[in-house]
Design a protein around this motif. Structure first.
Motif, PDB file in Angstrom:
ATOM      1  N   ARG A 140      -1.294  -5.550  -8.877  1.00 53.21           N
ATOM      2  CA  ARG A 140      -2.080  -5.023  -9.993  1.00 53.21           C
ATOM      3  C   ARG A 140      -2.673  -3.658  -9.657  1.00 53.21           C
ATOM      4  O   ARG A 140      -2.735  -2.769 -10.533  1.00 53.21           O
ATOM      5  CB  ARG A 140      -3.182  -6.026 -10.349  1.00 53.21           C
ATOM      6  N   ALA A 141      -3.106  -3.472  -8.414  1.00 53.80           N
ATOM      7  CA  ALA A 141      -3.647  -2.167  -8.014  1.00 53.80           C
ATOM      8  C   ALA A 141      -2.582  -1.084  -8.128  1.00 53.80           C
ATOM      9  O   ALA A 141      -2.852   0.024  -8.606  1.00 53.80           O
ATOM     10  CB  ALA A 141      -4.186  -2.247  -6.589  1.00 53.80           C
ATOM     11  N   PHE A 142      -1.362  -1.403  -7.695  1.00 58.20           N
ATOM     12  CA  PHE A 142      -0.270  -0.438  -7.785  1.00 58.20           C
ATOM     13  C   PHE A 142       0.094  -0.159  -9.245  1.00 58.20           C
ATOM     14  O   PHE A 142       0.402   0.967  -9.619  1.00 58.20           O
ATOM     15  CB  PHE A 142       0.954  -0.966  -7.031  1.00 58.20           C
ATOM     16  N   GLN A 145      -2.171   2.300 -10.863  1.00 51.26           N
ATOM     17  CA  GLN A 145      -1.977   3.670 -10.379  1.00 51.26           C
ATOM     18  C   GLN A 145      -0.586   4.216 -10.693  1.00 51.26           C
ATOM     19  O   GLN A 145      -0.285   5.368 -10.398  1.00 51.26           O
ATOM     20  CB  GLN A 145      -2.207   3.708  -8.863  1.00 51.26           C
ATOM     21  N   GLY A 146       0.259   3.367 -11.274  1.00 51.10           N
ATOM     22  CA  GLY A 146       1.616   3.794 -11.599  1.00 51.10           C
ATOM     23  C   GLY A 146       2.478   4.049 -10.376  1.00 51.10           C
ATOM     24  O   GLY A 146       3.405   4.865 -10.410  1.00 51.10           O
ATOM     25  N   ARG A 147       2.200   3.360  -9.277  1.00 54.63           N
ATOM     26  CA  ARG A 147       2.944   3.538  -8.027  1.00 54.63           C
ATOM     27  C   ARG A 147       3.966   2.423  -7.850  1.00 54.63           C
ATOM     28  O   ARG A 147       3.790   1.317  -8.334  1.00 54.63           O
ATOM     29  CB  ARG A 147       1.983   3.541  -6.822  1.00 54.63           C
ATOM     30  N   ASP A 148       5.049   2.745  -7.149  1.00 56.07           N
ATOM     31  CA  ASP A 148       6.018   1.717  -6.781  1.00 56.07           C
ATOM     32  C   ASP A 148       5.377   0.756  -5.791  1.00 56.07           C
ATOM     33  O   ASP A 148       4.659   1.168  -4.875  1.00 56.07           O
ATOM     34  CB  ASP A 148       7.267   2.348  -6.137  1.00 56.07           C
ATOM     35  N   PHE A 149       5.653  -0.532  -5.966  1.00 58.08           N
ATOM     36  CA  PHE A 149       5.044  -1.558  -5.125  1.00 58.08           C
ATOM     37  C   PHE A 149       5.833  -1.681  -3.824  1.00 58.08           C
ATOM     38  O   PHE A 149       6.630  -2.596  -3.629  1.00 58.08           O
ATOM     39  CB  PHE A 149       5.000  -2.892  -5.873  1.00 58.08           C
ATOM     40  N   ARG A 238      -9.476   3.869  10.151  1.00 56.81           N
ATOM     41  CA  ARG A 238      -8.870   4.829  11.079  1.00 56.81           C
ATOM     42  C   ARG A 238      -7.353   4.691  11.127  1.00 56.81           C
ATOM     43  O   ARG A 238      -6.635   5.701  11.171  1.00 56.81           O
ATOM     44  CB  ARG A 238      -9.450   4.636  12.486  1.00 56.81           C
ATOM     45  N   VAL A 239      -6.838   3.465  11.137  1.00 58.83           N
ATOM     46  CA  VAL A 239      -5.386   3.281  11.309  1.00 58.83           C
ATOM     47  C   VAL A 239      -4.606   3.506  10.021  1.00 58.83           C
ATOM     48  O   VAL A 239      -3.380   3.671  10.063  1.00 58.83           O
ATOM     49  CB  VAL A 239      -5.035   1.885  11.874  1.00 58.83           C
ATOM     50  N   LEU A 240      -5.298   3.534   8.876  1.00 59.71           N
ATOM     51  CA  LEU A 240      -4.595   3.707   7.608  1.00 59.71           C
ATOM     52  C   LEU A 240      -4.278   5.176   7.325  1.00 59.71           C
ATOM     53  O   LEU A 240      -5.051   6.074   7.651  1.00 59.71           O
ATOM     54  CB  LEU A 240      -5.433   3.153   6.452  1.00 59.71           C
ATOM     55  N   LYS A 241      -3.149   5.382   6.660  1.00 58.40           N
ATOM     56  CA  LYS A 241      -2.804   6.706   6.159  1.00 58.40           C
ATOM     57  C   LYS A 241      -3.672   7.027   4.944  1.00 58.40           C
ATOM     58  O   LYS A 241      -4.250   6.117   4.339  1.00 58.40           O
ATOM     59  CB  LYS A 241      -1.333   6.723   5.729  1.00 58.40           C
ATOM     60  N   PRO A 242      -3.756   8.279   4.538  1.00 54.55           N
ATOM     61  CA  PRO A 242      -4.430   8.599   3.279  1.00 54.55           C
ATOM     62  C   PRO A 242      -3.819   7.797   2.131  1.00 54.55           C
ATOM     63  O   PRO A 242      -2.597   7.671   2.032  1.00 54.55           O
ATOM     64  CB  PRO A 242      -4.165  10.102   3.111  1.00 54.55           C
ATOM     65  N   ALA A 243      -4.669   7.207   1.307  1.00 56.11           N
ATOM     66  CA  ALA A 243      -4.285   6.331   0.188  1.00 56.11           C
ATOM     67  C   ALA A 243      -3.801   4.955   0.644  1.00 56.11           C
ATOM     68  O   ALA A 243      -3.401   4.136  -0.175  1.00 56.11           O
ATOM     69  CB  ALA A 243      -3.236   6.981  -0.711  1.00 56.11           C
ATOM     70  N   GLY A 244      -3.859   4.673   1.959  1.00 52.23           N
ATOM     71  CA  GLY A 244      -3.517   3.345   2.440  1.00 52.23           C
ATOM     72  C   GLY A 244      -4.528   2.304   1.977  1.00 52.23           C
ATOM     73  O   GLY A 244      -5.664   2.631   1.632  1.00 52.23           O
ATOM     74  N   LEU A 245      -4.115   1.034   1.974  1.00 54.42           N
ATOM     75  CA  LEU A 245      -4.937  -0.039   1.424  1.00 54.42           C
ATOM     76  C   LEU A 245      -5.354  -1.059   2.489  1.00 54.42           C
ATOM     77  O   LEU A 245      -4.589  -1.372   3.401  1.00 54.42           O
ATOM     78  CB  LEU A 245      -4.178  -0.762   0.309  1.00 54.42           C
ATOM     79  N   PHE A 246      -6.559  -1.569   2.319  1.00 57.53           N
ATOM     80  CA  PHE A 246      -7.128  -2.610   3.165  1.00 57.53           C
ATOM     81  C   PHE A 246      -7.490  -3.769   2.233  1.00 57.53           C
ATOM     82  O   PHE A 246      -8.387  -3.646   1.401  1.00 57.53           O
ATOM     83  CB  PHE A 246      -8.365  -2.057   3.879  1.00 57.53           C
ATOM     84  N   ALA A 247      -6.760  -4.873   2.342  1.00 56.82           N
ATOM     85  CA  ALA A 247      -6.934  -5.995   1.416  1.00 56.82           C
ATOM     86  C   ALA A 247      -7.315  -7.251   2.188  1.00 56.82           C
ATOM     87  O   ALA A 247      -6.703  -7.576   3.201  1.00 56.82           O
ATOM     88  CB  ALA A 247      -5.643  -6.231   0.632  1.00 56.82           C
TER      89      ALA A 247
END
Length: 309
Positions: A140-142, A145-149, A238-247
């Motif tokens: 749902r988050a993707f 944002q109109g992003r590919d899952f 710290r380990v996530l890329k920009p726009a990375g997700l923590f769920a």
């Protein structure tokens, strides 16, 4: 789940047999008999930590707090890694702070013991659906944002037997898991879904990862065994890329901070989670009230959270 049921032998056959009688009496709530039998065990095997723990728990039920604490502390001194879960009893008696109640040694022993029946018990007895809820929230988050899952490297914290990886199969270019329990990791290995599996504590695992290497960090019902989450949030960011997700999912606490519940799990407050997210620089993508499992047929309240770096 309760305390680990597997107890090492005292080295004395008669003592072991009497310990089993003591455990049976305790299970039947005959705490006076359990305490008496535990004392008999300790006459034969004074260094048997499980018998000291049994004596302490029985005395606690009988309202003899001081002697209970003494017996439990003796058990802990004999087995400081606390595979027996004695720290939980001491915390309930006010002899330790809630933050000190759950250790890595306890969690490792608990899940090593639980591993053979883990998936069946969770899905059939507890109606567990944490990984499915996380996967659905990510979709749902993707979609919003109109992003590919799709994800690149995914880190599965407290991966257990691999239930989260099964929900994410085919949408991650790579997934690595970490867990304290070697027996759980053996079951995760059999799924053939992980690129790598690591035995260890999850904050230490994250601390050893490269900065900005992951697209997704997930933790399904793992934080119920952790009090403060500050270090996890910091290292996940710290380990996530920009726009990375923590769920992740947690059990819900209606106040601030966190508490140790009667079910021997930590529950975290909404304001505490939001404050940590804001402090570490996460944007809130998803925050919902959910129940990931049942306890005696009653849904356990929780939160489902997706944060974006």
């Amino acid at each position: 789940m309760s305390s680990p049921s597997t107890v090492r032998s005292s080295g004395d056959f008669l003592a072991d047999r009497r310990y089993e009688y003591a455990r049976g009496a305790f299970d039947e709530r005959d705490f006076a008999a359990a305490a008496d039998l535990a004392r008999q065990v300790l006459e034969l095997a004074p260094g048997f930590a499980a018998a000291h723990a049994m004596l302490g728990r029985s005395l606690a039920e009988l309202g003899e707090r001081k002697d209970a604490v003494d017996a439990l502390r003796r058990a802990l001194s004999l087995e400081p890694e606390d595979a027996l879960g004695v720290r939980l009893d001491l915390a309930r008696l006010g002899a330790l702070t809630p933050d000190e109640a759950i250790t890595d040694g306890y969690v490792r022993a608990l899940f090593d013991d639980y591993a053979p029946k883990f998936d069946r018990h969770l899905t059939r007895n507890l109606a567990y659906r944490g990984p499915a809820l996380i996967a659905d929230a990510l979709r749902r988050a993707f979609s919003r944002q109109g992003r590919d899952f799709r994800f690149g490297l995914t880190l599965d914290l407290g991966c257990g037997t691999g239930l989260m990886a099964q929900e994410l199969a085919g949408i991650c270019t790579g997934i690595e898991g970490v867990d304290l329990s070697p027996r759980m990791l053996e079951k995760a290995e059999r799924t053939k879904l992980y690129d790598a599996l690591h035995e260890g504590e999850l904050v230490a695992f994250l601390s050893g990862r490269q900065t900005g290497e992951a697209d997704l960090v997930v933790a399904a019902d793992v934080f119920v065994y952790m009090a403060a989450l500050d270090a996890v949030f910091r290292e996940a960011h710290r380990v996530l890329k920009p726009a990375g997700l923590f769920a992740f999912t947690v059990q819900a606490h209606e106040g601030d901070g966190y508490i140790l519940g009667e079910d021997a799990r930590y529950a975290h407050g909404e304001s505490y989670l939001r404050r940590l997210a804001d402090r570490e620089g996460f944007a809130l993508a998803f925050f919902e009230r959910v129940s990931t499992r049942e306890d005696r047929g009653v849904p356990v309240p929780g939160f489902l959270v997706v944060l974006q770096r």
